[in-house]
Design an enzyme around this catalytic site. Structure first.
Site, PDB file in Angstrom:
ATOM      1  N   GLY A  69      -4.718  -2.158   5.311  1.00  0.00           N
ATOM      2  CA  GLY A  69      -3.845  -3.183   4.855  1.00  0.00           C
ATOM      3  C   GLY A  69      -4.638  -4.483   5.122  1.00  0.00           C
ATOM      4  N   ARG A  70      -5.029  -4.575   6.273  1.00  0.00           N
ATOM      5  CA  ARG A  70      -5.468  -6.030   6.841  1.00  0.00           C
ATOM      6  C   ARG A  70      -7.028  -6.180   6.235  1.00  0.00           C
ATOM      7  NH1 ARG A  70      -4.328  -2.399  10.873  1.00  0.00           N
ATOM      8  NH2 ARG A  70      -5.648  -1.875  12.311  1.00  0.00           N
TER       9      ARG A  70
ATOM     10  N   LYS B  60       9.564  -0.029  13.203  1.00  0.00           N
ATOM     11  CA  LYS B  60      10.082   0.272  11.974  1.00  0.00           C
ATOM     12  C   LYS B  60      11.329   1.340  12.061  1.00  0.00           C
ATOM     13  CE  LYS B  60       5.977  -0.641   9.367  1.00  0.00           C
ATOM     14  NZ  LYS B  60       4.796  -0.162   8.609  1.00  0.00           N
TER      15      LYS B  60
ATOM     16  N   GLU C  82      10.727  -4.779   4.001  1.00  0.00           N
ATOM     17  CA  GLU C  82      10.808  -6.164   3.773  1.00  0.00           C
ATOM     18  C   GLU C  82      10.297  -6.293   2.302  1.00  0.00           C
ATOM     19  OE1 GLU C  82       9.182  -5.073   6.451  1.00  0.00           O
ATOM     20  OE2 GLU C  82       9.347  -6.145   8.263  1.00  0.00           O
TER      21      GLU C  82
ATOM     22  N   HIS D  93      -2.938 -32.890  19.555  1.00  0.00           N
ATOM     23  CA  HIS D  93      -1.731 -33.423  19.817  1.00  0.00           C
ATOM     24  C   HIS D  93      -0.599 -32.714  20.180  1.00  0.00           C
ATOM     25  CE1 HIS D  93      -3.833 -37.218  18.379  1.00  0.00           C
ATOM     26  NE2 HIS D  93      -4.214 -36.587  17.389  1.00  0.00           N
TER      27      HIS D  93
ATOM     28  N   LYS E 293       0.711  -1.261   0.048  1.00  0.00           N
ATOM     29  CA  LYS E 293      -0.072   0.184   0.195  1.00  0.00           C
ATOM     30  C   LYS E 293       0.740   1.337  -0.054  1.00  0.00           C
ATOM     31  CE  LYS E 293      -3.485   2.234   2.851  1.00  0.00           C
ATOM     32  NZ  LYS E 293      -4.390   2.126   4.079  1.00  0.00           N
TER      33      LYS E 293
ATOM     34  N   GLU F   1      -4.078  -6.547  15.496  1.00  0.00           N
ATOM     35  CA  GLU F   1      -3.550  -5.094  15.190  1.00  0.00           C
ATOM     36  C   GLU F   1      -4.593  -4.089  15.192  1.00  0.00           C
ATOM     37  OE1 GLU F   1      -0.122  -4.910  11.711  1.00  0.00           O
ATOM     38  OE2 GLU F   1      -1.755  -4.153  10.817  1.00  0.00           O
TER      39      GLU F   1
HETATM   40  O1  F6P Z   1       2.490  -4.222   9.978  1.00  0.00           O
HETATM   41  C1  F6P Z   1       2.308  -2.893   9.576  1.00  0.00           C
HETATM   42  C2  F6P Z   1       1.720  -2.887   8.287  1.00  0.00           C
HETATM   43  O2  F6P Z   1       1.414  -1.258   8.259  1.00  0.00           O
HETATM   44  C3  F6P Z   1       0.102  -3.414   8.168  1.00  0.00           C
HETATM   45  O3  F6P Z   1      -0.642  -2.918   8.541  1.00  0.00           O
HETATM   46  C4  F6P Z   1       0.379  -3.393   6.690  1.00  0.00           C
HETATM   47  O4  F6P Z   1      -0.550  -4.490   6.247  1.00  0.00           O
HETATM   48  C5  F6P Z   1       1.610  -3.863   6.273  1.00  0.00           C
HETATM   49  O5  F6P Z   1       2.605  -3.129   7.216  1.00  0.00           O
HETATM   50  C6  F6P Z   1       2.240  -3.770   4.999  1.00  0.00           C
HETATM   51  O6  F6P Z   1       2.289  -2.325   4.589  1.00  0.00           O
HETATM   52  P1  F6P Z   1       2.593  -2.167   3.042  1.00  0.00           P
HETATM   53  O7  F6P Z   1       1.210  -2.551   2.279  1.00  0.00           O
HETATM   54  O8  F6P Z   1       2.324  -0.608   2.955  1.00  0.00           O
HETATM   55  O9  F6P Z   1       3.560  -2.410   2.497  1.00  0.00           O
END
Ligand code: F6P
Length: 525
Positions: A261-262, A489, A207, A378, A201, A347
């Site tokens: 995002g979620r 972060k 990452e 188990h 987003k 979150e």
């Molecule tokens: O983990 C924090 C967060 O902002 C989430 O809410 C989001 O889904 C994720 O990082 C990834 O963010 P982006 O889509 O901006 O890479």
């Protein structure tokens, strides 16, 4: 609403809860007092049943919980979400994921239809073998690069519905910055037949950007930079950053700030789902979610599945000090569902300040955990049965299996699911040794699907999304921000800088310095 407006309902619930904390209380005896308890405490919506009869509730409990919902102004909060009001107050945004699954003809957001149409063309192009890589060979593998909400939903849905996926494409997911994640995925792939989907987003998540850069390096080991255009597409709100990365305008899929995002798997972030299932499958997923949206919007509170689930979660969290909920899908296909729900719930509900900025003096979101049954039986079920933690359980199962000739095995799976909720409720008091006594009195919900298909999965996921929103209203917190994640972060950037030899580590605490020094001492590269 401010935090004190549901105080009267809370006090009444607190008092009422004492009855269930008495030493003599037996959950199983409630079935003797109320003969039609299953009828009374179960709800269906199309191919989804919620049995909530194995809970610490009787009719008075439900009416007190419904008073809480009314005093918390839940009906107007539901309307506010569907009207697209700025309910994400700390980021001054709406949370309009429901608009992503509104039927084409009823949409108030034409950009959503336009995006779906573009996704449809891309799916047709890739399924039709019309998208070729730099060497002219047809694309066979999709690698989705994203993390958190830009990964967990699509990865979980693709895994859950893998039996319905096309054989024309293989879809892979890479989220972790740990280089082994990308390396493990790429080792069996060929650059000339691989298309990367960068899902971010913000287009600024460390990452995802590092993995995207490493993927581009891998591609460019085989060919020149012009290939980027043929091997990368992106989904983002940050179109300029994606363009700078090298992605062509026609390969950019938009996202909007009103999609959290979620809550984004319903948008172009769900592209891998559409690529795996085909556009029809993706539209069925949306249709199932929309059906649950309509239910949440219109059903009276006492017949409203997400509301009932939220009220029960509130009940145990507030008055029985439940620290966690176990989500146990008796479906290997739903093995990733608990991870998805961890982000959705934790979150959204991991907050300690209310919407007005006042510190919260009661519990908010609990810990969500679990794995597929029967495997869980188990491992951690021992603690559920005989441990000292009080853990309400959400069981999820499908009445039918999609595996041909597996009827008997599937009946064993269902029997295991139903017998675990029974064992948790009844326990075993008449054992020949104290070590064998199982106390019982453990509540659970069971969500039973007629079968696991895209439509029903859409309903199930929307059910949990709305449960989370309803809980946030009861607690008067904002379900749509995640400021806590930002600190980690920022610190990661600072620590990364301190790990480079020429940066002063003394700005960090002694423990962090010690860890950095030991890691550098052991470093071999
Ligand atoms: O983990 C924090 C967060 O902002 C989430 O809410 C989001 O889904 C994720 O990082 C990834 O963010 P982006 O889509 O901006 O890479």
């Amino acid at each position: 609403m401010n935090g004190s407006s549901n105080k009267a309902a809370r006090l009444a619930l607190q008092k009422h809860s004492e009855e269930f904390r008495r030493k003599e209380f037996r959950l199983s005896e409630l079935f003797g007092f109320e003969k039609n308890r299953f009828q009374e405490y179960s709800l269906s919506h199309e191919g989804l049943l919620l049995d909530y009869s194995k809970n610490f509730i009787k009719s008075e409990t439900v009416s007190l919980l419904l008073d809480l919902a009314q005093q918390s102004q839940l009906p107007s909060a539901i309307d506010a979400m569907f009207r697209g009001e700025g309910i994400n107050t700390t980021e001054q945004r709406a949370a309009m994921h429901v608009a992503l699954r509104a039927p084409r003809e009823r949409t108030k957001t034409p950009e959503v239809n336009a995006s779906l149409e573009r996704m449809e063309s891309l799916v047709a192009e890739l399924h039709g073998g019309k998208w070729t890589g730099y060497s002219g060979r047809v694309i066979t593998d999709i690698v989705h690069l994203g993390i958190g909400g830009s990964d967990l939903g699509p990865a979980m849905v693709c895994d859950a519905l893998r039996h319905l996926a096309t054989r024309k494409l293989s879809v892979h997911f890479v989220s972790n910055i740990d280089p082994s994640h990308l390396q493990n995925t790429l080792k069996d792939l060929q650059a000339e037949t691989t298309l990367f989907v960068i899902a971010s987003k913000s287009f600024s998540t460390l990452e995802t950007l590092k993995n995207a850069e490493a993927a581009r390096d891998w591609l460019l080991e085989q060919t020149d930079a012009t290939a980027t255009a043929k091997h990368f597409v992106a989904i983002t709100t940050n179109l300029s950053a994606a363009t700078e990365f090298g992605i062509e305008e026609q390969n950019l899929y938009p996202l909007w700030d009103w999609v959290g995002g979620r809550f984004s798997l319903w948008s172009a972030i769900g592209l891998p789902i559409a690529l795996a299932l085909g556009m029809d499958g993706f539209r069925q997923l949306l249709a199932g979610a929309h059906s649950m949206d309509e239910h949440f919007r219109t059903a009276p509170l006492d017949k409203n599945l997400p509301v009932i689930l939220a009220l029960l979660n509130f009940w145990y969290r507030e008055y029985f000090d439940a620290h966690s909920t176990a989500v146990v899908p008796y479906s290997q296909r739903l093995n990733l569902l608990p991870s998805f729900l961890q982000q959705l719930c934790m979150e959204s509900l991991g907050k300690s300040v209310d919407k007005q900025g006042a510190p919260i003096e009661h519990n908010t979101g609990d810990i969500i955990w679990g794995t597929a049954g029967t495997n869980g039986q188990h491992s951690y079920f021992q603690l559920l049965h005989q441990g000292t933690e009080f853990v309400p359980v959400d069981f999820i199962a499908a009445a039918n299996s999609d595996v041909q000739g597996s009827a008997e095995a599937h009946q064993h799976l269902l029997a295991s699911c139903f017998s675990q909720s029974l064992a948790l409720m009844e326990g075993k008091l008449d054992a020949d040794s104290i070590h064998k006594v199982v106390a019982g009195n453990k509540p659970s919900n069971t969500l039973l699907l007629e079968e696991l298909n895209p439509y029903n999965l859409g309903m199930l996921l929307a059910l949990f999304e709305h449960k989370v929103y309803a809980l946030s209203v009861l607690w008067n917190i904002n379900a749509f921000d995640q400021w806590g994640v930002e600190l980690g972060k920022k610190l990661s950037t600072k620590v990364f800088a301190a790990m480079s030899a020429d940066t002063n580590q003394e700005l960090l605490d002694e423990s962090t310095q010690g860890l950095i020094q030991k890691a550098q001492h052991w470093r071999k590269d």
